[in-house]
Design an enzyme around this catalytic site. Structure first.
Site, PDB file in Angstrom:
ATOM      1  CD  GLN A  22      -2.950  -1.130   2.270  1.00 10.03           C
ATOM      2  OE1 GLN A  22      -2.659  -1.754   3.280  1.00 10.03           O
ATOM      3  NE2 GLN A  22      -4.083  -0.452   2.156  1.00 10.03           N
ATOM      4  CG  HIS A 123      -0.875  -6.143   5.287  1.00 11.37           C
ATOM      5  ND1 HIS A 123      -1.022  -5.545   6.529  1.00 11.37           N
ATOM      6  CD2 HIS A 123      -1.914  -5.704   4.545  1.00 11.37           C
ATOM      7  CE1 HIS A 123      -2.102  -4.770   6.531  1.00 11.37           C
ATOM      8  NE2 HIS A 123      -2.668  -4.845   5.339  1.00 11.37           N
ATOM      9  CG  ASN A 167      -3.613  -7.182   8.036  1.00 15.29           C
ATOM     10  OD1 ASN A 167      -3.805  -6.587   9.094  1.00 15.29           O
ATOM     11  ND2 ASN A 167      -4.310  -6.916   6.941  1.00 15.29           N
ATOM     12  CD  GLU A 168      -7.980  -6.359   7.858  1.00 12.41           C
ATOM     13  OE1 GLU A 168      -8.347  -6.465   6.683  1.00 12.41           O
ATOM     14  OE2 GLU A 168      -8.134  -5.309   8.518  1.00 12.41           O
ATOM     15  CE1 TYR A 300      -9.924   0.749   9.088  1.00  9.68           C
ATOM     16  CE2 TYR A 300      -9.707  -1.617   9.422  1.00  9.68           C
ATOM     17  CZ  TYR A 300      -9.146  -0.394   9.134  1.00  9.68           C
ATOM     18  OH  TYR A 300      -7.798  -0.297   8.896  1.00  9.68           O
ATOM     19  CD  GLU A 357      -5.174  -2.513   9.415  1.00  6.15           C
ATOM     20  OE1 GLU A 357      -6.289  -2.268   8.888  1.00  6.15           O
ATOM     21  OE2 GLU A 357      -4.337  -3.269   8.900  1.00  6.15           O
ATOM     22  CD1 TRP A 405      -6.114   2.220   7.327  1.00  7.17           C
ATOM     23  CD2 TRP A 405      -4.319   0.943   7.792  1.00  7.17           C
ATOM     24  NE1 TRP A 405      -5.574   1.810   6.134  1.00  7.17           N
ATOM     25  CE2 TRP A 405      -4.478   1.035   6.381  1.00  7.17           C
ATOM     26  CE3 TRP A 405      -3.245   0.213   8.309  1.00  7.17           C
ATOM     27  CZ2 TRP A 405      -3.597   0.407   5.501  1.00  7.17           C
ATOM     28  CZ3 TRP A 405      -2.387  -0.414   7.419  1.00  7.17           C
ATOM     29  CH2 TRP A 405      -2.573  -0.316   6.032  1.00  7.17           C
ATOM     30  CD  GLU A 412      -8.303   0.466   1.933  1.00  8.29           C
ATOM     31  OE1 GLU A 412      -7.252   0.759   2.531  1.00  8.29           O
ATOM     32  OE2 GLU A 412      -9.003  -0.515   2.231  1.00  8.29           O
ATOM     33  CD1 TRP A 413      -6.331  -2.876   0.853  1.00  2.22           C
ATOM     34  CD2 TRP A 413      -4.783  -3.918  -0.396  1.00  2.22           C
ATOM     35  NE1 TRP A 413      -5.251  -3.180   1.666  1.00  2.22           N
ATOM     36  CE2 TRP A 413      -4.292  -3.826   0.940  1.00  2.22           C
ATOM     37  CE3 TRP A 413      -3.979  -4.545  -1.342  1.00  2.22           C
ATOM     38  CZ2 TRP A 413      -3.054  -4.314   1.326  1.00  2.22           C
ATOM     39  CZ3 TRP A 413      -2.747  -5.051  -0.957  1.00  2.22           C
ATOM     40  CH2 TRP A 413      -2.302  -4.932   0.358  1.00  2.22           C
TER      41      TRP A 413
HETATM   42  C1  JJW Z   1     -14.896  -5.704   4.551  1.00  2.00           C
HETATM   43  C2  JJW Z   1     -17.096  -7.477   6.741  1.00  2.00           C
HETATM   44  C3  JJW Z   1     -17.844 -10.365   7.779  1.00  2.00           C
HETATM   45  C4  JJW Z   1      -7.719  -2.524   5.325  1.00  2.00           C
HETATM   46  C5  JJW Z   1     -15.367  -6.370   5.664  1.00  2.00           C
HETATM   47  C6  JJW Z   1     -14.649  -6.362   6.833  1.00  2.00           C
HETATM   48  C7  JJW Z   1     -18.129  -8.468   6.385  1.00  2.00           C
HETATM   49  C8  JJW Z   1     -18.837 -11.460   8.068  1.00  2.00           C
HETATM   50  C9  JJW Z   1      -9.042  -1.818   5.408  1.00  2.00           C
HETATM   51  N1  JJW Z   1      -7.389  -3.318   6.473  1.00  2.00           N
HETATM   52  O1  JJW Z   1      -6.310  -1.116   3.971  1.00  2.00           O
HETATM   53  C10 JJW Z   1     -13.706  -5.022   4.610  1.00  2.00           C
HETATM   54  N2  JJW Z   1     -10.057  -2.839   5.717  1.00  2.00           N
HETATM   55  O2  JJW Z   1      -4.633  -3.063   4.479  1.00  2.00           O
HETATM   56  C11 JJW Z   1      -6.086  -3.799   6.172  1.00  2.00           C
HETATM   57  N3  JJW Z   1      -9.992  -3.509   6.809  1.00  2.00           N
HETATM   58  O3  JJW Z   1     -16.560  -7.006   5.560  1.00  2.00           O
HETATM   59  C12 JJW Z   1      -5.373  -2.646   5.576  1.00  2.00           C
HETATM   60  N4  JJW Z   1     -10.996  -4.342   6.919  1.00  2.00           N
HETATM   61  O4  JJW Z   1     -18.533  -9.189   7.507  1.00  2.00           O
HETATM   62  C13 JJW Z   1      -6.512  -1.669   5.214  1.00  2.00           C
HETATM   63  C14 JJW Z   1     -13.445  -5.671   6.894  1.00  2.00           C
HETATM   64  C15 JJW Z   1     -12.978  -4.994   5.773  1.00  2.00           C
HETATM   65  C16 JJW Z   1     -11.758  -4.244   5.888  1.00  2.00           C
HETATM   66  C17 JJW Z   1     -11.171  -3.290   5.084  1.00  2.00           C
END
Ligand code: JJW
Length: 474
Positions: A22, A123, A167-168, A300, A357, A405, A412-413
């Site tokens: 990023q 990541h 990450n995530e 978030y 974040e 964050w 942002e992807w």
């Molecule tokens: C969608 C939730 C789940 C990035 C989402 C949840 C749906 C059952 C931002 N985090 O750019 C998007 N971002 O690289 C890492 N974080 O759907 C970093 N989380 O319910 C940032 C979370 C995200 C999301 C997006």
């Protein structure tokens, strides 16, 4: 004199977060290999305006200025990620020394400025060569990840106190392999579930190696947790919200803390989607359940869930909202953040938590006289979410640090450069960095180790954020 309304524990760790693809740019430099995000972002139609991370914030060359900015803001820590394809351009084999040296310079630069490094190993930038062999759908990728992690412990273990394996993984698995909105752009539930298992398994392997080698620091994993609230106070909506929680949160929390996948979701996947997890081998869950030193939480927004919408679950990107929203329509609900933190402790125990974040994108249209971005909305988001953290700490939740964050506006992807999460503005035409009002506010919070009272003109907005309810509506 500022009046500080809420204080944080004296050893609370304040920082900002970024990730390699990023911000770094320099995708062809010093022997870096191709990653799945290079391939995906260069595939027509996959990202907004076809934007890529080829240049991004040019952090690869401008990192001294960026580290200086962190120092200027008085931050104590920096969370960054290591790009696997800079270290192993083909995903495995011999270390690419020039790529490794970049991270050595970052870590050295952080120590010189009294900043504590927190390094994320994965990541989302998988070496494309490994994707060509099946990526996270192939168990072998977990073994390659473990080798990469081991190499990083050996090279950097003495100078990095905090390590994050993944990450995530929910986003990596389900946005990448079911929704197809992220690399590698696959749209298939069985593939996504398989990827999630191999991501978790690789986390366990990397954590085991960390212990085996007696690395001095601490290791954890970062999950994006999305609390799910029923829209209506009906048994059907409660059941749907619980299933959404199972899909997004328990699917990762349960194996890590309890050593099992949530049975209701295994059954739900199997019944509705003809899924058999025959690739889960004896002993895998024990590996995944390795004790971790801390849990990283990215928060978030919450989901609002109704049974009527359940068919849309798997594709869900945004749920309906009641309160204020940010740039992508994400609802601003600080009470959900406090609720989430308390719930994680209640259901999964006293493992220390770092908020790795939290933040928000806004349009950033307003400017102050000096030209800096007057982002009262982002400032109020940060402030009210830190109130939620303070609330959770008061209730006994062991939150040990917070990373905004993001440090910089960045790539942002799939959303490209339009979606601005930075507390520091980046003019992508000139690469000029300018701290926004939110950065100056964060600077004050860090200096005080507490929350000063908000500027009066932001009170009304902050109050709308604080008042947004989390319970079901009638
Ligand atoms: C969608 C939730 C789940 C990035 C989402 C949840 C749906 C059952 C931002 N985090 O750019 C998007 N971002 O690289 C890492 N974080 O759907 C970093 N989380 O319910 C940032 C979370 C995200 C999301 C997006």
């Amino acid at each position: 004199m500022t009046t500080v309304e809420k204080h944080f524990p004296s050893d609370f760790l304040w920082g900002t977060a970024t990730s390699a693809y990023q911000i770094e740019g320099a995708v062809h430099e010093d022997g870096r290999g191709e990653s799945i995000w290079d391939r995906f972002s260069h595939t027509p139609g996959k990202t907004k305006f076809g934007q890529t991370g080829d240049i991004a914030c040019d952090h690869y060359h401008r990192y001294p200025e960026d580290l200086d900015l962190m120092r200027e803001l008085g931050l104590a820590s920096y969370r960054f990620s290591i790009a696997w394809p800079r270290i192993f351009p083909e995903g495995k084999g011999k270390i690419n020394q020039a790529g490794l040296d970049f991270y050595k310079r970052i870590i050295e630069g952080l120590h010189q400025r009294q900043l504590t490094p927190m390094a994320t190993l994965y990541h989302w930038d998988l070496p494309q060569a490994l994707q060509d062999a099946g990526g996270w759908m192939n168990r072998d990728t977990a073994l390659r990840f473990a080798e990469y992690a081991e190499a990083m412990y050996r090279q950097l273990g003495a100078s990095v106190p905090f390590w994050i394996t993944h990450n995530e993984p929910w986003v990596a698995a389900f946005v990448g392999h079911l929704q197809g909105r992220h690399a590698p752009g696959i749209k298939d539930l069985p593939s996504a579930v398989k990827a999630s298992h191999h991501l978790l398994y690789s986390h366990g392997l990397a954590t085991q190696l960390f212990r085996d080698h007696k690395v001095a620091g601490q290791i954890g994993i970062t999950l994006n947790l999305t609390p799910a609230y029923p829209t209506h106070d009906t048994p059907e909506d409660h059941a749907a919200a619980w299933r959404n929680d199972g899909y997004g949160n328990r699917w990762f929390l349960d194996p890590i803390f309890r050593g099992s996948y949530p049975a209701d979701i295994v059954e739900w996947f199997a019944q509705h989607h003809r899924l058999e997890m025959d690739y889960v081998q004896a002993g895998d869950l024990a590996v995944i359940q390795q004790p971790i030193d801390f849990l990283g939480i990215n928060y978030y927004f919450p989901n609002r869930i109704s049974a009527a919408d359940e068919s849309k679950f798997l594709a869900l990107t945004n749920s309906p909202t009641i309160g204020e929203t940010s740039f992508r329509g994400w609802e601003v609900v600080p009470a959900a953040f406090a609720d989430l933190l308390k719930r994680v402790q209640r259901d999964y125990g006293d493992t220390p938590i770092y908020i790795t974040e939290n933040g928000s994108a806004f349009a950033d249209l307003k400017r102050a006289k000096d030209g800096s971005v007057n982002d009262g909305d982002r400032l109020s988001y940060l402030h009210t979410h830190l109130e939620a953290v303070a609330d959770a700490i008061d209730a006994g939740v062991p939150v040990k640090g917070y990373y905004a964050w993001s440090m910089l506006d960045n790539y942002e992807w799939a959303e490209g450069y339009d979606e601005r999460f930075g507390i520091i503005e980046v003019d992508f035409a000139t690469q000029k960095r300018t701290p926004k009002r939110s950065a100056r506010w964060y600077q004050q919070i860090v200096a005080n180790n507490g929350l000063p009272s908000l500027p009066s003109e932001l009170e009304a907005l902050a109050q709308r954020y604080r008042n947004c309810p989390i319970g079901p509506q009638e």
